[in-house]
Design an enzyme around this catalytic site. Structure first.
Site, PDB file in Angstrom:
ATOM      1  N   GLU A  61      -1.806   9.392   1.632  1.00  0.00           N
ATOM      2  CA  GLU A  61      -0.453   9.199   1.382  1.00  0.00           C
ATOM      3  C   GLU A  61      -0.211   7.855   0.307  1.00  0.00           C
ATOM      4  O   GLU A  61      -1.091   6.948   0.559  1.00  0.00           O
ATOM      5  CB  GLU A  61       0.162   8.568   2.712  1.00  0.00           C
ATOM      6  CG  GLU A  61       1.653   8.282   2.624  1.00  0.00           C
ATOM      7  CD  GLU A  61       2.486   7.604   3.983  1.00  0.00           C
ATOM      8  OE1 GLU A  61       3.517   7.652   3.953  1.00  0.00           O
ATOM      9  OE2 GLU A  61       1.683   6.986   4.722  1.00  0.00           O
ATOM     10  N   ASP A 103      15.644  10.218   1.531  1.00  0.00           N
ATOM     11  CA  ASP A 103      17.021  10.154   1.780  1.00  0.00           C
ATOM     12  C   ASP A 103      17.672  10.216   0.444  1.00  0.00           C
ATOM     13  O   ASP A 103      19.029  10.318   0.595  1.00  0.00           O
ATOM     14  CB  ASP A 103      17.517   9.049   2.827  1.00  0.00           C
ATOM     15  CG  ASP A 103      17.405   7.764   2.120  1.00  0.00           C
ATOM     16  OD1 ASP A 103      16.545   7.376   1.334  1.00  0.00           O
ATOM     17  OD2 ASP A 103      18.634   6.986   2.404  1.00  0.00           O
ATOM     18  N   GLU A 105       8.618   4.332   8.956  1.00  0.00           N
ATOM     19  CA  GLU A 105       9.484   3.278   9.096  1.00  0.00           C
ATOM     20  C   GLU A 105      10.915   3.665   8.386  1.00  0.00           C
ATOM     21  O   GLU A 105      11.942   3.123   9.076  1.00  0.00           O
ATOM     22  CB  GLU A 105       8.809   1.958   8.687  1.00  0.00           C
ATOM     23  CG  GLU A 105       7.920   1.377   9.627  1.00  0.00           C
ATOM     24  CD  GLU A 105       6.432   1.685   9.397  1.00  0.00           C
ATOM     25  OE1 GLU A 105       6.197   2.597   8.820  1.00  0.00           O
ATOM     26  OE2 GLU A 105       5.418   1.141  10.102  1.00  0.00           O
ATOM     27  N   TYR A 106      10.680   3.899   7.401  1.00  0.00           N
ATOM     28  CA  TYR A 106      12.152   3.967   6.557  1.00  0.00           C
ATOM     29  C   TYR A 106      12.916   5.128   6.902  1.00  0.00           C
ATOM     30  O   TYR A 106      14.079   5.206   6.879  1.00  0.00           O
ATOM     31  CB  TYR A 106      11.719   4.065   4.983  1.00  0.00           C
ATOM     32  CG  TYR A 106      12.035   3.002   4.119  1.00  0.00           C
ATOM     33  CD1 TYR A 106      10.576   2.130   4.168  1.00  0.00           C
ATOM     34  CD2 TYR A 106      13.031   2.460   3.377  1.00  0.00           C
ATOM     35  CE1 TYR A 106      10.696   0.918   3.726  1.00  0.00           C
ATOM     36  CE2 TYR A 106      12.683   1.533   2.687  1.00  0.00           C
ATOM     37  CZ  TYR A 106      11.606   0.346   2.761  1.00  0.00           C
ATOM     38  OH  TYR A 106      11.789  -0.731   2.244  1.00  0.00           O
ATOM     39  N   GLU A 107      12.125   6.366   7.466  1.00  0.00           N
ATOM     40  CA  GLU A 107      12.712   7.536   8.062  1.00  0.00           C
ATOM     41  C   GLU A 107      13.683   6.931   9.192  1.00  0.00           C
ATOM     42  O   GLU A 107      14.890   7.269   9.314  1.00  0.00           O
ATOM     43  CB  GLU A 107      11.718   8.576   8.244  1.00  0.00           C
ATOM     44  CG  GLU A 107      12.254   9.994   8.772  1.00  0.00           C
ATOM     45  CD  GLU A 107      11.360  11.044   8.691  1.00  0.00           C
ATOM     46  OE1 GLU A 107      10.095  10.380   8.600  1.00  0.00           O
ATOM     47  OE2 GLU A 107      11.509  12.046   8.871  1.00  0.00           O
ATOM     48  N   ASP A 115       9.961   4.643  -3.887  1.00  0.00           N
ATOM     49  CA  ASP A 115      10.908   4.204  -4.592  1.00  0.00           C
ATOM     50  C   ASP A 115      11.655   4.954  -5.618  1.00  0.00           C
ATOM     51  O   ASP A 115      11.230   5.691  -6.472  1.00  0.00           O
ATOM     52  CB  ASP A 115      10.398   2.767  -5.662  1.00  0.00           C
ATOM     53  CG  ASP A 115       9.838   1.991  -4.318  1.00  0.00           C
ATOM     54  OD1 ASP A 115      10.414   1.507  -3.331  1.00  0.00           O
ATOM     55  OD2 ASP A 115       8.868   1.405  -4.540  1.00  0.00           O
ATOM     56  N   ASP A 163      -2.807   0.172  -6.930  1.00  0.00           N
ATOM     57  CA  ASP A 163      -1.243   1.112  -7.779  1.00  0.00           C
ATOM     58  C   ASP A 163      -1.691   2.569  -7.973  1.00  0.00           C
ATOM     59  O   ASP A 163      -2.984   2.707  -8.572  1.00  0.00           O
ATOM     60  CB  ASP A 163      -1.030   0.315  -8.944  1.00  0.00           C
ATOM     61  CG  ASP A 163       0.315   0.713  -9.544  1.00  0.00           C
ATOM     62  OD1 ASP A 163       0.771   1.834  -9.324  1.00  0.00           O
ATOM     63  OD2 ASP A 163       1.062  -0.217  -9.309  1.00  0.00           O
TER      64      ASP A 163
HETATM   65  C1  LIG Z   1      10.546   2.356   0.281  1.00  0.00           C
HETATM   66  S1  LIG Z   1       8.936   2.075   0.545  1.00  0.00           S
HETATM   67  C2  LIG Z   1       8.432   3.589   1.596  1.00  0.00           C
HETATM   68  C3  LIG Z   1       7.575   2.930   2.635  1.00  0.00           C
HETATM   69  C4  LIG Z   1       6.918   4.142   3.615  1.00  0.00           C
HETATM   70  N1  LIG Z   1       6.321   5.161   3.014  1.00  0.00           N
HETATM   71  C5  LIG Z   1       7.957   4.493   4.725  1.00  0.00           C
HETATM   72  O1  LIG Z   1       8.554   5.640   4.394  1.00  0.00           O
HETATM   73  O2  LIG Z   1       8.492   3.753   5.564  1.00  0.00           O
HETATM   74  C6  LIG Z   1       7.912   2.205  -0.676  1.00  0.00           C
HETATM   75  C7  LIG Z   1       6.434   1.917  -0.785  1.00  0.00           C
HETATM   76  O3  LIG Z   1       5.796   2.510  -1.629  1.00  0.00           O
HETATM   77  C8  LIG Z   1       5.115   1.315  -2.383  1.00  0.00           C
HETATM   78  N2  LIG Z   1       4.863   1.793  -3.730  1.00  0.00           N
HETATM   79  C9  LIG Z   1       5.631   1.707  -4.804  1.00  0.00           C
HETATM   80  N3  LIG Z   1       4.900   2.308  -5.930  1.00  0.00           N
HETATM   81  C10 LIG Z   1       3.845   2.307  -5.588  1.00  0.00           C
HETATM   82  C11 LIG Z   1       2.557   2.440  -6.398  1.00  0.00           C
HETATM   83  N4  LIG Z   1       2.711   2.988  -7.727  1.00  0.00           N
HETATM   84  N5  LIG Z   1       1.290   2.716  -5.818  1.00  0.00           N
HETATM   85  C12 LIG Z   1       1.161   2.307  -4.511  1.00  0.00           C
HETATM   86  N6  LIG Z   1       2.408   2.230  -3.729  1.00  0.00           N
HETATM   87  C13 LIG Z   1       3.482   1.979  -4.340  1.00  0.00           C
HETATM   88  C14 LIG Z   1       5.913   0.164  -2.229  1.00  0.00           C
HETATM   89  O4  LIG Z   1       5.247  -1.049  -2.295  1.00  0.00           O
HETATM   90  C15 LIG Z   1       6.351   0.510  -0.901  1.00  0.00           C
HETATM   91  O5  LIG Z   1       5.752  -0.279   0.212  1.00  0.00           O
END
Ligand SMILES: C[S@@+](CC[C@H](N)C(=O)[O-])C[C@H]1O[C@@H](n2cnc3c(N)ncnc32)[C@H](O)[C@@H]1O
Length: 212
Positions: free
Chosen positions: A43, A153, A192-194, A117, A95
């Site tokens: 993931e 979403d 969590e976001y869902e 994001d 990353d």
């Molecule tokens: C909007 S949150 C969603 C978190 C989780 N998947 C959820 O649905 O609850 C997006 C997550 O992706 C991580 N993220 C964004 N770009 C990333 C990247 N290039 N590599 C690793 N993680 C990343 C962010 O730090 C953040 O924690």
């Protein structure tokens, strides 16, 4: 989602043997780390990790890796694995930009992108996790049907992703414009976001794509 900064997060992650801060060293070696030859699911952007933690507990014969770039956020998943031993789950603090450096060709059997994001501005297209540069890397690390399952979403990100998958040669396996009320919900584990977006009344979009 507001997260309180944890000054000790990086330190805690570095000290835990289930967490990998320099995943380049382990490229091609993940099955040895899990000490079995089971399939590995990844993931990207795992956040606080509710989804992958529950998925790993539900599927002990699959190995899971959660990759997240923010130490404080990943430390919440660390809280979960410290509270309960889940031997088929590992975390990577890194990353996704360089994901081909962390995994060998075909080392991963399925990829999950949950509520990534959206990066709505056109000039930020390259940062979207379904931009073609990322799809090229996913194609390399994925084996078999090269499955990618995505939930969001955000309709704009969803439409963009469908367009990007299609341009790159991925095909749709399953799709729903209202996951929560679909036939897929029975097997669906929430992130969590869902949970937050469902509470707000937002539709959850879901697609699973493959490439052969
Ligand atoms: C909007 S949150 C969603 C978190 C989780 N998947 C959820 O649905 O609850 C997006 C997550 O992706 C991580 N993220 C964004 N770009 C990333 C990247 N290039 N590599 C690793 N993680 C990343 C962010 O730090 C953040 O924690």
């Amino acid at each position: 989602m507001r997260v309180r900064f944890r000054s000790d997060a990086k330190d805690r992650l570095e000290k835990n043997s289930f967490v990998f801060i320099d995943p380049v060293e382990n490229k091609g070696n993940w099955n040895n780390i899990f000490k079995n030859s089971n399939l590995i699911h990844l993931e990207i952007g795992t956040g606080k990790g509710q989804f992958i933690f529950n998925l790993a507990k539900k599927n002990p014969n699959i190995n899971f890796i959660g990759l997240e770039t923010q130490p404080t956020i990943l430390s919440y998943l660390l809280d979960k694995i410290e509270g309960e031993n889940v031997s088929n789950l590992r975390l990577i603090l890194a990353d996704a930009n360089n994901v081909v450096n962390y995994f060998a060709e075909g080392e991963i059997s399925k990829l999950y992108l949950n509520f990534s994001d959206p990066w709505p501005k056109t000039r930020h297209e390259k940062r979207r996790l379904t931009f073609k540069k990322f799809l090229k890397q996913y194609e390399y690390i994925l084996n078999g049907a090269k499955l990618i399952a995505q939930k969001t979403d955000n309709m704009e990100l969803f439409e963009y992703s469908l367009w990007s998958y299609s341009n790159y040669g991925f095909k749709i396996n399953n799709i729903s414009l209202d996951l929560t009320n679909s036939k897929y919900e029975k097997e669906n584990l929430h992130t969590e976001y869902e949970d937050k977006f469902i509470k707000k009344g937002n539709n959850i979009y879901y697609v699973e794509v493959y490439k052969n």
